[in-house]
Structure formats: C-alpha cells, structure tokens
Design an enzyme around this catalytic site. Structure first.
Site, PDB file in Angstrom:
ATOM      1  N   MET A  45       0.715  -1.137  -0.068  1.00 33.36           N
ATOM      2  CA  MET A  45       0.045  -0.119   0.029  1.00 33.36           C
ATOM      3  C   MET A  45       0.913   1.307   0.014  1.00 33.36           C
ATOM      4  O   MET A  45       0.304   2.237  -0.344  1.00 33.36           O
ATOM      5  CB  MET A  45      -1.005  -0.015   1.219  1.00 33.36           C
ATOM      6  CG  MET A  45      -0.183   0.118   2.790  1.00 33.36           C
ATOM      7  SD  MET A  45      -1.266   0.630   4.098  1.00 33.36           S
ATOM      8  CE  MET A  45      -1.977   2.278   3.388  1.00 33.36           C
ATOM      9  N   TYR A  46       1.976   1.154   0.444  1.00 35.74           N
ATOM     10  CA  TYR A  46       2.869   2.276   0.473  1.00 35.74           C
ATOM     11  C   TYR A  46       3.137   3.150  -1.063  1.00 35.74           C
ATOM     12  O   TYR A  46       3.603   2.486  -1.996  1.00 35.74           O
ATOM     13  CB  TYR A  46       4.414   1.957   0.839  1.00 35.74           C
ATOM     14  CG  TYR A  46       4.221   1.680   2.569  1.00 35.74           C
ATOM     15  CD1 TYR A  46       3.073   1.807   3.269  1.00 35.74           C
ATOM     16  CD2 TYR A  46       5.487   1.029   3.082  1.00 35.74           C
ATOM     17  CE1 TYR A  46       3.155   1.221   4.771  1.00 35.74           C
ATOM     18  CE2 TYR A  46       5.436   0.657   4.243  1.00 35.74           C
ATOM     19  CZ  TYR A  46       4.334   0.754   5.152  1.00 35.74           C
ATOM     20  OH  TYR A  46       4.245   0.317   6.496  1.00 35.74           O
ATOM     21  N   SER A  47       2.637   4.246  -1.071  1.00 35.82           N
ATOM     22  CA  SER A  47       2.615   4.994  -2.206  1.00 35.82           C
ATOM     23  C   SER A  47       1.897   4.223  -3.297  1.00 35.82           C
ATOM     24  O   SER A  47       2.621   4.174  -4.263  1.00 35.82           O
ATOM     25  CB  SER A  47       3.939   5.659  -2.589  1.00 35.82           C
ATOM     26  OG  SER A  47       4.281   6.484  -1.703  1.00 35.82           O
ATOM     27  N   ASN A  48       0.666   3.416  -2.873  1.00 28.38           N
ATOM     28  CA  ASN A  48       0.003   2.538  -3.921  1.00 28.38           C
ATOM     29  C   ASN A  48       1.129   1.672  -4.853  1.00 28.38           C
ATOM     30  O   ASN A  48       0.863   1.868  -6.222  1.00 28.38           O
ATOM     31  CB  ASN A  48      -0.761   3.385  -4.786  1.00 28.38           C
ATOM     32  CG  ASN A  48      -1.650   2.895  -5.837  1.00 28.38           C
ATOM     33  OD1 ASN A  48      -2.058   1.717  -5.399  1.00 28.38           O
ATOM     34  ND2 ASN A  48      -2.055   3.180  -6.863  1.00 28.38           N
ATOM     35  N   GLY A  49       2.008   1.087  -4.147  1.00 23.60           N
ATOM     36  CA  GLY A  49       3.059   0.105  -4.766  1.00 23.60           C
ATOM     37  C   GLY A  49       4.309   0.802  -5.393  1.00 23.60           C
ATOM     38  O   GLY A  49       5.236   0.124  -5.395  1.00 23.60           O
TER      39      GLY A  49
END
Length: 349
Positions: free
Chosen positions: A60-64
């Site tokens: 999920m971090y920065s949407n991948g």
C-alpha cells in the site's frame, strides 16, 4: 555491522532496518513527505554500504511505488541473496470487493503483485498489515502457509493487533502444522510502551522477534519538544498522531523528550541515537524501522548501536512515562471510530 537473528529463526538481519514507507513517488500517495526514486536511491545505497541488509515496505505504500523503488535499487546495488526484503498486505489496493483484506484470493493475488513490483522471485518476510476481521483467521493462516510451501515467501510476520489475537494465531499455526509467524511489527518507543503489558511478554515467551515501527515517535524523540511537530510527516498526521501520542499525556511526553536531550548531550550523540539505543536494550526488539530521509538519519541509527546506556540513563528516560490509551489491536475502522470519539467534530472517511 553486527547482525542478529530474527526471533527464533536462523535468519541474520541488521539490527537497524530501513522503513521504505518514506520512499514513493509523491503523486502516488504522500505528496508532502515521501521521497521519489531519484532521492531515495542514494539513501538505499548508503544503507547497504553501511551494512544494513534489512528493508521493510508494504504493497500500500504510495500505491505500490515504494516496492517498485526499493526493488529496483536493491537489484542495482546489492546481491539478492544478501538482503532481506520484507513487505506487507491487507489494506485496499484497488476498488472492488476483493481489492483488500486477507482472504485466500487476496493473498494469492497480492503476493504476485508485490513480487512483480519488487522484481524478485521471493519475499523474505511477508507480513499481515493488521488483522482482517472479515475473513476467518484459519483461511488467512493456511493461505500464508501455502506461500511458504510454494517458495514465494521465506518467513511470515504479523503487525499490531491485540495480544490475544496473536496468541490465537500462533496456536492455530502450531495446531495445524502451518508456517508460523516469526515476527511482530509493533508500535514501541519511549513515548509508547503499552506493548510491555501483554504483547512483548508473549513475543519473548514464543520466541518471536519484534520489528518496531515509529521508533522515534514520528520525530518527537529526535528533536527538542518545541520542535517536535515541525516535520513534514507530523504536520500531516493530524488526529491520528493525537491517537498515538495523546495530548492528555503532554507533560509526560515533554519530560521524556527533555530527558532524551540531556542523555544525548551527556553521550555526545544525537537524540535519535539515544532513543534507538534504548530500544536496542530491549531483548524482544530485533530492529527498529528507520524511515530515513537523509544520510545523517541513517548514520544516527547506526551510531545508536555503539551507545551504551547506563542504568541511570535508563531510569531518566523511563521514569516520566505514564500509562496511556492502548489502541494497538484495533482495525482501521475501529481506529477511525476511536479518533472520532476523541476528536469531536472530526470528519473522517
């Protein structure tokens, strides 16, 4: 660098881990404080050159984007067999009924997406990013164990939850012969010690290593109290930060931060080094996650390994602590409800 075992496993990791939530293209999630690839790569390289081999991220971090940046950097700067890559899953990654959670379907999909973004055939440590109360625990644990059998994952880990939930998971894994959680990623620092009540004793008894998130209390332990909320990250935390570090405990928090400053001055090191050195003294802590935004922050983290705190130092650092609200195991939905209850009028989706 002196390496340590992750819990009761044979896996050697550096006692400082790089938390890659800080890395991700700003337009993919955190425009105020995340570092894009051009800024992140020199920091990852510096960490590797200093002997750090442990890197933690999440889908999920920065949407991948965090996984993508970390994967490319490690491929360019390190031998895959020499580094330990940890990532996580649970939170929403796309719209739709199966775009989040810890169902068998979600787990099987997300591991493949993470492997693709990281550019690797396997993940060393695959962690559930909180619990999923909408999925039977047995389904989650069996699916995770299947990933180990399939060779896509080497070890399994969990993150913040109630101690009874973690104990139940460990029991089920043992009962069914499933691959076991070897680590717990939890919130633990000089301003947040509630995990000492149940989770930490459980981990010590079960041989589970802990990986600490927010070891510097979102920067509060790394600077003077009056500057504690001056970072870009803390400026965007809002009510969530108040849930973590309640304003009702301000007097205690201030006293602890001031004690960190005095001990740091006596040792001639940074405040961050002292706060991290205290964590290194705790037998359950394998490695704090350092969300390094500069070379100096990496160097401070490494310097903490050589700081020898005296018993008097420890008393000064811990004496001002007062018990506080323990939210560790709540789900995202419950967290939002708790924030609303504590911050009247706060509108949160």
């Amino acid at each position: 660098m002196r390496y340590v075992k992750l819990g009761a496993t044979g896996l050697d990791v550096s006692p400082v881990a790089i938390g890659a939530m800080s890395y991700g293209e700003p337009d993919r999630g955190h425009p105020v404080w995340s570092l894009g690839e051009e800024q992140a790569r020199p920091l990852i390289k510096h960490a590797l050159e200093a002997g750090i081999n442990f890197f933690d991220t999440a889908n999920m971090y920065s949407n991948g984007s965090s996984e993508e940046i970390l994967g490319r950097a490690l491929k360019d700067f390190a031998d895959r067999d020499d580094v330990v890559i940890a990532t996580k899953l649970r939170h929403p990654m796309r719209p739709g009924p199966n775009g989040k959670g810890l169902s068998r379907k979600a787990i099987m999909a997300e591991i493949d997406h993470s492997l693709r973004r990281l550019g690797t055939d396997y993940v060393d440590l695959y962690q559930i990013h909180r619990n999923d109360h909408a999925t039977p625990l047995e389904e989650t644990l069996e699916a995770l164990s299947h990933l180990v059998t399939a060779g896509k994952v080497r070890y399994l880990g969990a993150s913040s939850m109630f101690a009874w939930e973690f104990a139940k998971a460990l029991h089920l894994q043992k009962q069914h012969g499933w691959a076991r959680f070897v680590s717990m990623q939890d919130h633990y620092n000089l301003l947040a010690r509630e995990e000492e009540r149940e989770m930490i004793p459980l981990c010590l008894d079960e041989g589970v290593g802990t990986i600490v998130w927010s070891p510097l209390a979102r920067g509060r332990l790394a600077r003077a109290w009056d500057d504690a909320k001056s970072t870009a990250r803390s400026g965007t935390d809002g009510a969530y930060a108040d849930l973590l570090y309640s304003p009702t405990e301000e007097a205690s928090n201030r006293a602890i931060v001031e004690a960190v400053g005095k001990v740091a001055a006596a040792h001639g090191v940074s405040r961050a080094a002292i706060a991290l050195a205290w964590l290194h003294r705790q037998p359950v802590v394998t490695a704090p996650l350092v969300g390094a935004g500069s070379v100096q922050q990496i160097d401070d983290a490494i310097a903490s390994l050589d700081v020898e705190l005296t018993d008097e130092d420890v008393r000064a650092l811990t004496a001002p602590y007062t018990p506080r609200y323990d939210w560790q195991g709540v789900s995202n939905e419950a967290t939002m409800a708790a924030i609303r209850a504590r911050v009247p009028g706060m509108a949160l989706a």
